[in-house]
Design a protein around this motif. Structure first.
Motif, PDB file in Angstrom:
ATOM      1  N   SER A  26      51.456 109.996 -12.423  1.00 56.69           N
ATOM      2  CA  SER A  26      50.938 111.174 -13.290  1.00 56.69           C
ATOM      3  C   SER A  26      51.546 112.274 -13.050  1.00 56.69           C
ATOM      4  CB  SER A  26      49.431 111.189 -13.690  1.00 56.69           C
ATOM      5  OG  SER A  26      48.618 111.619 -12.401  1.00 56.69           O
ATOM      6  N   ALA A  27      51.728 113.313 -13.945  1.00 56.71           N
ATOM      7  CA  ALA A  27      52.230 114.590 -13.763  1.00 56.71           C
ATOM      8  C   ALA A  27      51.119 115.493 -14.400  1.00 56.71           C
ATOM      9  CB  ALA A  27      53.591 114.460 -14.520  1.00 56.71           C
ATOM     10  N   SER A  28      51.203 116.863 -13.805  1.00 57.27           N
ATOM     11  CA  SER A  28      50.334 117.683 -14.129  1.00 57.27           C
ATOM     12  C   SER A  28      51.110 119.233 -14.033  1.00 57.27           C
ATOM     13  CB  SER A  28      48.864 117.823 -13.401  1.00 57.27           C
ATOM     14  OG  SER A  28      48.154 118.840 -13.780  1.00 57.27           O
ATOM     15  N   ASN A  29      50.641 120.142 -14.724  1.00 59.68           N
ATOM     16  CA  ASN A  29      51.047 121.594 -14.342  1.00 59.68           C
ATOM     17  C   ASN A  29      49.869 122.394 -13.627  1.00 59.68           C
ATOM     18  OD1 ASN A  29      49.220 122.137 -16.529  1.00 59.68           O
ATOM     19  ND2 ASN A  29      50.751 122.897 -17.750  1.00 59.68           N
ATOM     20  N   ASN A  30      49.050 121.507 -13.014  1.00 56.16           N
ATOM     21  CA  ASN A  30      47.686 122.265 -12.530  1.00 56.16           C
ATOM     22  C   ASN A  30      47.805 121.172 -11.051  1.00 56.16           C
ATOM     23  OD1 ASN A  30      45.504 123.210 -11.659  1.00 56.16           O
ATOM     24  ND2 ASN A  30      44.216 121.763 -12.797  1.00 56.16           N
ATOM     25  N   PRO A  31      48.192 121.972 -10.085  1.00 53.67           N
ATOM     26  CA  PRO A  31      48.282 121.091  -8.736  1.00 53.67           C
ATOM     27  C   PRO A  31      46.939 120.820  -8.127  1.00 53.67           C
ATOM     28  CG  PRO A  31      48.655 123.608  -8.368  1.00 53.67           C
ATOM     29  CD  PRO A  31      48.539 123.214  -9.767  1.00 53.67           C
ATOM     30  N   GLN A  32      46.738 119.640  -7.637  1.00 51.66           N
ATOM     31  CA  GLN A  32      45.556 119.013  -7.044  1.00 51.66           C
ATOM     32  C   GLN A  32      45.684 118.979  -5.713  1.00 51.66           C
ATOM     33  OE1 GLN A  32      43.129 117.643  -9.314  1.00 51.66           O
ATOM     34  NE2 GLN A  32      44.558 118.743 -11.021  1.00 51.66           N
ATOM     35  N   SER A  33      44.446 118.626  -5.087  1.00 49.14           N
ATOM     36  CA  SER A  33      44.564 118.375  -3.639  1.00 49.14           C
ATOM     37  C   SER A  33      44.887 117.072  -3.429  1.00 49.14           C
ATOM     38  CB  SER A  33      42.986 118.594  -2.900  1.00 49.14           C
ATOM     39  OG  SER A  33      42.118 117.669  -3.513  1.00 49.14           O
ATOM     40  N   ALA A  34      45.653 116.840  -2.135  1.00 49.99           N
ATOM     41  CA  ALA A  34      46.063 115.430  -2.022  1.00 49.99           C
ATOM     42  C   ALA A  34      46.381 115.495  -0.302  1.00 49.99           C
ATOM     43  CB  ALA A  34      47.635 115.634  -2.434  1.00 49.99           C
ATOM     44  N   ASP A  35      46.535 114.193   0.286  1.00 47.24           N
ATOM     45  CA  ASP A  35      46.585 113.799   1.654  1.00 47.24           C
ATOM     46  C   ASP A  35      47.996 114.078   2.111  1.00 47.24           C
ATOM     47  OD1 ASP A  35      43.895 112.452   1.956  1.00 47.24           O
ATOM     48  OD2 ASP A  35      44.703 110.917   0.634  1.00 47.24           O
ATOM     49  N   VAL A  36      48.731 114.240   1.266  1.00 48.50           N
ATOM     50  CA  VAL A  36      50.563 114.486   1.702  1.00 48.50           C
ATOM     51  C   VAL A  36      51.017 115.371   0.600  1.00 48.50           C
ATOM     52  CG1 VAL A  36      52.563 113.373   1.738  1.00 48.50           C
ATOM     53  CG2 VAL A  36      50.779 112.047   2.657  1.00 48.50           C
ATOM     54  N   PHE A  37      51.704 116.418   0.735  1.00 50.99           N
ATOM     55  CA  PHE A  37      52.365 117.398  -0.194  1.00 50.99           C
ATOM     56  C   PHE A  37      53.973 117.152   0.269  1.00 50.99           C
ATOM     57  CE2 PHE A  37      48.146 118.729   0.328  1.00 50.99           C
ATOM     58  CZ  PHE A  37      47.853 119.373  -0.912  1.00 50.99           C
ATOM     59  N   ILE A  38      54.773 116.908  -0.918  1.00 51.27           N
ATOM     60  CA  ILE A  38      56.265 116.833  -0.707  1.00 51.27           C
ATOM     61  C   ILE A  38      56.731 118.106  -1.929  1.00 51.27           C
ATOM     62  CG2 ILE A  38      57.986 115.554  -0.939  1.00 51.27           C
ATOM     63  CD1 ILE A  38      56.503 112.993  -0.473  1.00 51.27           C
ATOM     64  N   ILE A  39      57.275 119.093  -1.087  1.00 55.58           N
ATOM     65  CA  ILE A  39      57.734 120.151  -1.921  1.00 55.58           C
ATOM     66  C   ILE A  39      59.334 119.934  -2.110  1.00 55.58           C
ATOM     67  CG2 ILE A  39      58.222 122.566  -1.930  1.00 55.58           C
ATOM     68  CD1 ILE A  39      55.682 122.989   0.078  1.00 55.58           C
ATOM     69  N   THR A  40      59.709 119.686  -3.496  1.00 60.44           N
ATOM     70  CA  THR A  40      60.893 119.373  -3.781  1.00 60.44           C
ATOM     71  C   THR A  40      61.551 120.434  -4.985  1.00 60.44           C
ATOM     72  OG1 THR A  40      60.414 117.876  -5.649  1.00 60.44           O
ATOM     73  CG2 THR A  40      60.605 116.870  -3.505  1.00 60.44           C
ATOM     74  N   VAL A  41      61.425 121.677  -4.433  1.00 56.95           N
ATOM     75  CA  VAL A  41      62.033 122.910  -5.407  1.00 56.95           C
ATOM     76  C   VAL A  41      63.218 123.424  -5.117  1.00 56.95           C
ATOM     77  CG1 VAL A  41      59.713 123.285  -5.954  1.00 56.95           C
ATOM     78  CG2 VAL A  41      60.631 124.354  -4.247  1.00 56.95           C
ATOM     79  N   PRO A  42      64.138 123.883  -5.720  1.00 58.82           N
ATOM     80  CA  PRO A  42      65.261 124.449  -5.538  1.00 58.82           C
ATOM     81  C   PRO A  42      65.318 125.485  -4.374  1.00 58.82           C
ATOM     82  CG  PRO A  42      64.933 124.499  -7.681  1.00 58.82           C
ATOM     83  CD  PRO A  42      63.608 124.129  -7.115  1.00 58.82           C
ATOM     84  N   THR A  43      66.145 125.330  -3.346  1.00 59.48           N
ATOM     85  CA  THR A  43      66.212 126.355  -2.261  1.00 59.48           C
ATOM     86  C   THR A  43      67.808 126.945  -2.400  1.00 59.48           C
ATOM     87  OG1 THR A  43      66.288 124.751  -0.704  1.00 59.48           O
ATOM     88  CG2 THR A  43      64.048 125.782  -0.986  1.00 59.48           C
ATOM     89  N   PRO A  44      68.405 127.358  -3.424  1.00 58.52           N
ATOM     90  CA  PRO A  44      69.836 127.803  -3.365  1.00 58.52           C
ATOM     91  C   PRO A  44      70.140 128.761  -2.148  1.00 58.52           C
ATOM     92  CG  PRO A  44      68.575 128.922  -5.201  1.00 58.52           C
ATOM     93  CD  PRO A  44      67.449 127.797  -4.453  1.00 58.52           C
ATOM     94  N   LEU A  45      71.128 128.931  -1.785  1.00 56.13           N
ATOM     95  CA  LEU A  45      71.559 129.779  -0.615  1.00 56.13           C
ATOM     96  C   LEU A  45      71.771 131.254  -1.284  1.00 56.13           C
ATOM     97  CD1 LEU A  45      73.992 127.333   1.467  1.00 56.13           C
ATOM     98  CD2 LEU A  45      71.598 128.038   1.850  1.00 56.13           C
ATOM     99  N   LYS A  46      71.546 132.197  -0.522  1.00 56.91           N
ATOM    100  CA  LYS A  46      71.759 133.509  -1.024  1.00 56.91           C
ATOM    101  C   LYS A  46      72.296 134.274   0.327  1.00 56.91           C
ATOM    102  CE  LYS A  46      67.601 135.612  -0.144  1.00 56.91           C
ATOM    103  NZ  LYS A  46      66.304 136.344  -0.668  1.00 56.91           N
TER     104      LYS A  46
END
Length: 103
Positions: A68-88
């Motif tokens: 499922s998807a949400s715009n409200n983060p929830q607690s979890a056992d595992v967190f995977i962060i997959t957001v952009p990290t462009p170089l500057k």
């Protein structure tokens, strides 16, 4: 379904396939994204990116209740962060990842 709950932060070209693959293996996965259209699309079992066969996996995983998807983060056992990290460039011209999306 696995007892382990996973939160995938960012549902783009890396996050959505990762979330769908984990959900297809019976993990309970919540995808978090700030874009309401992305959240609504995924919760309908559809996708907003182009990736061969991904929509079949997303639909099946949503229908089984593993994804499922949400715009409200929830607690979890595992967190995977997959957001952009462009170089500057810093003041000395050294290229460093921009961590603003993570913050």
């Amino acid at each position: 379904m696995s007892e382990v709950e996973i939160l995938v932060v960012g549902l783009g070209y890396i996050g959505l396939p990762t979330a769908a693959l984990l959900a297809s293996k019976n993990f309970k996965v919540l995808g978090f994204d700030i874009n309401n259209d992305v959240v609504d699309t995924i919760n309908k079992g559809k996708i907003h990116i182009v990736e061969k066969d991904l929509e079949k996996i997303v639909k099946k995983s949503v229908d089984r209740g593993c994804l499922s998807a949400s715009n409200n983060p929830q607690s979890a056992d595992v967190f995977i962060i997959t957001v952009p990290t462009p170089l500057k460039s810093d003041d000395e011209g050294l290229k460093l990842p921009n961590l603003e999306f993570i913050k």
